[in-house]
Design a protein around this motif. Structure first.
Motif, mmCIF file in Angstrom:
data_model
loop_
_atom_site.group_PDB
_atom_site.id
_atom_site.type_symbol
_atom_site.label_atom_id
_atom_site.label_comp_id
_atom_site.label_asym_id
_atom_site.label_seq_id
_atom_site.Cartn_x
_atom_site.Cartn_y
_atom_site.Cartn_z
ATOM 1 N N ALA A 154 3.600 0.178 12.821
ATOM 2 C CA ALA A 154 3.354 0.997 13.831
ATOM 3 C C ALA A 154 2.898 -0.032 14.983
ATOM 4 N N GLY A 211 0.954 -1.369 0.012
ATOM 5 C CA GLY A 211 0.085 -0.052 0.095
ATOM 6 C C GLY A 211 0.920 1.262 -0.005
ATOM 7 N N ASN A 212 0.367 2.258 0.853
ATOM 8 C CA ASN A 212 1.216 3.433 0.953
ATOM 9 C C ASN A 212 2.733 3.365 1.172
ATOM 10 N N MET A 213 3.007 2.726 2.293
ATOM 11 C CA MET A 213 4.389 2.584 2.865
ATOM 12 C C MET A 213 5.286 1.645 2.172
ATOM 13 N N GLU A 219 -1.072 -16.774 7.449
ATOM 14 C CA GLU A 219 -0.962 -17.036 6.351
ATOM 15 C C GLU A 219 0.727 -17.330 5.845
ATOM 16 N N LEU A 252 7.709 -2.611 9.059
ATOM 17 C CA LEU A 252 7.378 -1.126 9.081
ATOM 18 C C LEU A 252 6.284 -0.649 9.875
ATOM 19 N N THR A 274 5.445 8.897 4.990
ATOM 20 C CA THR A 274 4.985 8.927 3.583
ATOM 21 C C THR A 274 5.703 9.673 2.783
ATOM 22 N N ASP A 302 0.304 -9.303 -1.910
ATOM 23 C CA ASP A 302 -0.730 -8.369 -1.574
ATOM 24 C C ASP A 302 -1.940 -8.666 -2.332
ATOM 25 N N ALA A 359 4.579 -4.900 5.719
ATOM 26 C CA ALA A 359 3.564 -3.554 5.585
ATOM 27 C C ALA A 359 2.499 -3.472 5.451
ATOM 28 N N VAL A 360 1.821 -4.437 6.241
ATOM 29 C CA VAL A 360 0.278 -4.535 6.409
ATOM 30 C C VAL A 360 -0.125 -3.534 7.672
ATOM 31 N N LYS A 361 -1.335 -3.114 7.380
ATOM 32 C CA LYS A 361 -1.946 -2.404 8.770
ATOM 33 C C LYS A 361 -1.769 -3.243 10.001
ATOM 34 N N PRO A 362 -1.415 -2.740 11.476
ATOM 35 C CA PRO A 362 -1.636 -3.676 12.482
ATOM 36 C C PRO A 362 -2.659 -4.331 12.572
ATOM 37 N N SER A 367 9.038 4.657 9.435
ATOM 38 C CA SER A 367 9.359 5.662 8.329
ATOM 39 C C SER A 367 8.152 6.692 8.289
ATOM 40 N N THR A 382 -2.366 -11.936 8.512
ATOM 41 C CA THR A 382 -1.160 -12.074 7.652
ATOM 42 C C THR A 382 -0.060 -13.130 8.243
HETATM 43 N N1 LIG Z 1 0.736 5.554 6.116
HETATM 44 C C1 LIG Z 1 1.569 5.941 6.993
HETATM 45 O O1 LIG Z 1 1.961 7.224 7.183
HETATM 46 C C2 LIG Z 1 2.669 5.149 7.541
HETATM 47 C C3 LIG Z 1 2.246 3.832 8.059
HETATM 48 N N2 LIG Z 1 3.049 3.222 8.802
HETATM 49 C C4 LIG Z 1 2.641 1.747 8.623
HETATM 50 O O2 LIG Z 1 2.916 0.832 7.549
HETATM 51 C C5 LIG Z 1 1.934 -0.022 7.620
HETATM 52 C C6 LIG Z 1 1.248 -0.047 6.308
HETATM 53 O O3 LIG Z 1 0.374 1.210 6.320
HETATM 54 P P1 LIG Z 1 -0.190 1.959 4.857
HETATM 55 O O4 LIG Z 1 0.808 1.490 3.852
HETATM 56 O O5 LIG Z 1 -0.432 3.179 5.120
HETATM 57 O O6 LIG Z 1 -1.330 0.828 4.536
HETATM 58 P P2 LIG Z 1 -2.348 0.541 3.308
HETATM 59 O O7 LIG Z 1 -3.455 0.354 3.687
HETATM 60 O O8 LIG Z 1 -1.916 1.639 2.340
HETATM 61 O O9 LIG Z 1 -1.358 -0.711 2.730
HETATM 62 C C7 LIG Z 1 -1.666 -2.023 3.447
HETATM 63 C C8 LIG Z 1 -1.656 -3.098 2.436
HETATM 64 O O10 LIG Z 1 -1.505 -4.496 3.062
HETATM 65 C C9 LIG Z 1 -2.353 -5.124 2.083
HETATM 66 N N3 LIG Z 1 -2.830 -6.492 2.989
HETATM 67 C C10 LIG Z 1 -3.866 -6.350 3.759
HETATM 68 N N4 LIG Z 1 -3.942 -7.853 4.165
HETATM 69 C C11 LIG Z 1 -3.019 -8.336 3.518
HETATM 70 C C12 LIG Z 1 -2.542 -9.860 3.805
HETATM 71 N N5 LIG Z 1 -3.093 -10.701 4.564
HETATM 72 N N6 LIG Z 1 -1.250 -10.075 3.075
HETATM 73 C C13 LIG Z 1 -0.771 -9.321 2.321
HETATM 74 N N7 LIG Z 1 -1.059 -7.708 2.175
HETATM 75 C C14 LIG Z 1 -2.171 -7.521 2.992
HETATM 76 C C15 LIG Z 1 -3.624 -4.230 1.527
HETATM 77 O O11 LIG Z 1 -4.303 -4.888 0.646
HETATM 78 C C16 LIG Z 1 -3.099 -2.998 1.421
HETATM 79 O O12 LIG Z 1 -2.400 -2.557 0.145
HETATM 80 C C17 LIG Z 1 1.149 0.160 9.046
HETATM 81 O O13 LIG Z 1 1.420 -1.205 9.866
HETATM 82 C C18 LIG Z 1 1.529 1.398 9.331
HETATM 83 O O14 LIG Z 1 1.444 1.347 10.754
HETATM 84 C C19 LIG Z 1 4.305 3.561 9.166
HETATM 85 C C20 LIG Z 1 4.453 4.578 8.988
HETATM 86 C C21 LIG Z 1 3.813 5.829 8.200
#
Ligand SMILES: NC(=O)C1=CN([C@@H]2O[C@H](COP(=O)(O)OP(=O)(O)OC[C@H]3O[C@@H](n4cnc5c(N)ncnc54)[C@H](O)[C@@H]3O)[C@@H](O)[C@H]2O)C=CC1
Ligand SMILES: O=C(O)[C@@H]1CCC=N1
Length: 280
Positions: free
Chosen positions: A104, A13-15, A88, A102, A127, A40, A76-79, A125, A85
């Motif tokens: 939080a 996703g984003n990170m 699996e 990565l 975004t 993903d 880099a999945v959501k907590p 990190s 995850t």
């Molecule tokens: N967005 C931010 O500003 C920041 C995020 N983080 C951390 O990064 C991590 C990801 O956050 P984002 O990228 O913002 O979230 P996001 O929602 O953009 O990306 C998460 C991705 O995980 C995928 N996903 C969900 N279940 C899955 C599985 N079982 N197997 C494989 N992929 C799976 C989703 O399809 C999605 O593409 C979080 O843990 C967050 O705490 C850390 C620093 C900054």
């Protein structure tokens, strides 16, 4: 580990997407498209475009066969998605595979509980990593020192990389630099709203607020002066800025006290997330 380290990105996703884009854009990352597997079920549009452009291997769910050669799993999945995850992934991960998380709030102990004893680096990190303008703060477990050089190389594409020895500081870093861009965006929103309230057309107010924050960031980036010195250089005694700063620094500690409380709330939340039962 050599330059041909095989990496699985779990969560694109984003990170995750910001890092992959950086690895492929920057030769010094040492990552080639052949080294990467994206795992993903619904990668972001940015990652989908990279998958097509670089012909990256991509699956919705990993198999042991696919992961057999993997040296590093980047989480880099959501907590909230971690338990699923891990269910699996953990049975498929080869014994030699290290983890770079990565996420939080999720502690290294929780990661080794879910994925087994292995080298772990936890990194925070933000975004701005997508533009190479982020910053990462990292900590490693005892076994993780073996991959510190690799983790630094991979994270450097996102901006400077700092290391700490005390894992508790990752929560504080999350509250300052991980969440920090959102605070600045809120300031941009508030400044634009205030400009509109003073009679500026909406579009002009938005443009002034955005460009002011870009310009202030560029001054911070291009100057040796401290933020306080830069602020003072804008503030003429008895002038307009002084009138505004008096309000921002006023009543009950003003903006600095509010930011202190906000950062403290984010740090507290990081610790709660580490302690939370699955699924919350
Ligand atoms: N967005 C931010 O500003 C920041 C995020 N983080 C951390 O990064 C991590 C990801 O956050 P984002 O990228 O913002 O979230 P996001 O929602 O953009 O990306 C998460 C991705 O995980 C995928 N996903 C969900 N279940 C899955 C599985 N079982 N197997 C494989 N992929 C799976 C989703 O399809 C999605 O593409 C979080 O843990 C967050 O705490 C850390 C620093 C900054
Ligand atoms: O809000 C969050 O939990 C994540 C971690 C830092 C930025 N976004």
């Amino acid at each position: 580990m050599s330059k041909s380290t095989k990496i699985a990105l779990i969560g694109a996703g984003n990170m995750g997407g910001a890092l992959v884009a950086g690895w492929l854009r920057t030769k010094r990352s040492g990552v080639t498209p052949q080294d990467l597997i994206i795992i993903d079920p619904a990668p972001s549009d940015v990652v989908q475009a990279l998958i097509e452009q670089y012909q990256l291997r991509h699956v919705a769910t990993a198999t042991a066969k696919l992961l057999a050669e993997i040296d590093l799993a980047v989480l880099a999945v959501k907590p909230q998605a971690l338990e699923k995850t891990a269910a699996e992934l953990a049975p498929q991960l080869p014994a030699q595979c290290a983890i770079l998380s990565l996420m939080a709030g999720i502690t290294m102990t929780r990661l080794t509980t879910l994925f087994g004893d292995r080298p772990v680096v936890r990194a925070m990190s933000n975004t701005a990593a997508a533009l190479g303008a982020g910053i990462s703060v990292c900590v490693a477990n005892d076994a993780g020192s073996a991959i510190e050089t690799l983790a630094t190389r991979l994270l450097k594409v996102a901006g400077p990389v700092e290391w700490v020895n005390d894992e508790r500081l990752i929560g504080a870093a999350t509250a300052v630099s991980g969440s920090g861009p959102a605070y600045v965006f809120l300031l941009a929103e508030a400044l634009a709203g205030a400009g509109f309230a003073e009679g500026l057309p909406r579009e002009l107010a938005d443009k002034l607020a955005r460009q002011t924050i870009i310009g202030a960031g560029a001054l911070l980036a291009g100057s040796d002066k401290t933020p306080q010195e830069l602020r003072r250089s804008v503030t003429s005694p008895g002038g307009t800025t002084q009138a505004a700063i008096d309000v921002l620094m006023g009543g009950g500690g003003g903006l600095p006290e509010l930011v202190r409380q906000a950062v403290s709330a984010a740090e507290r939340r990081s610790r709660q997330m580490g302690a939370e039962p699955p699924g919350r």
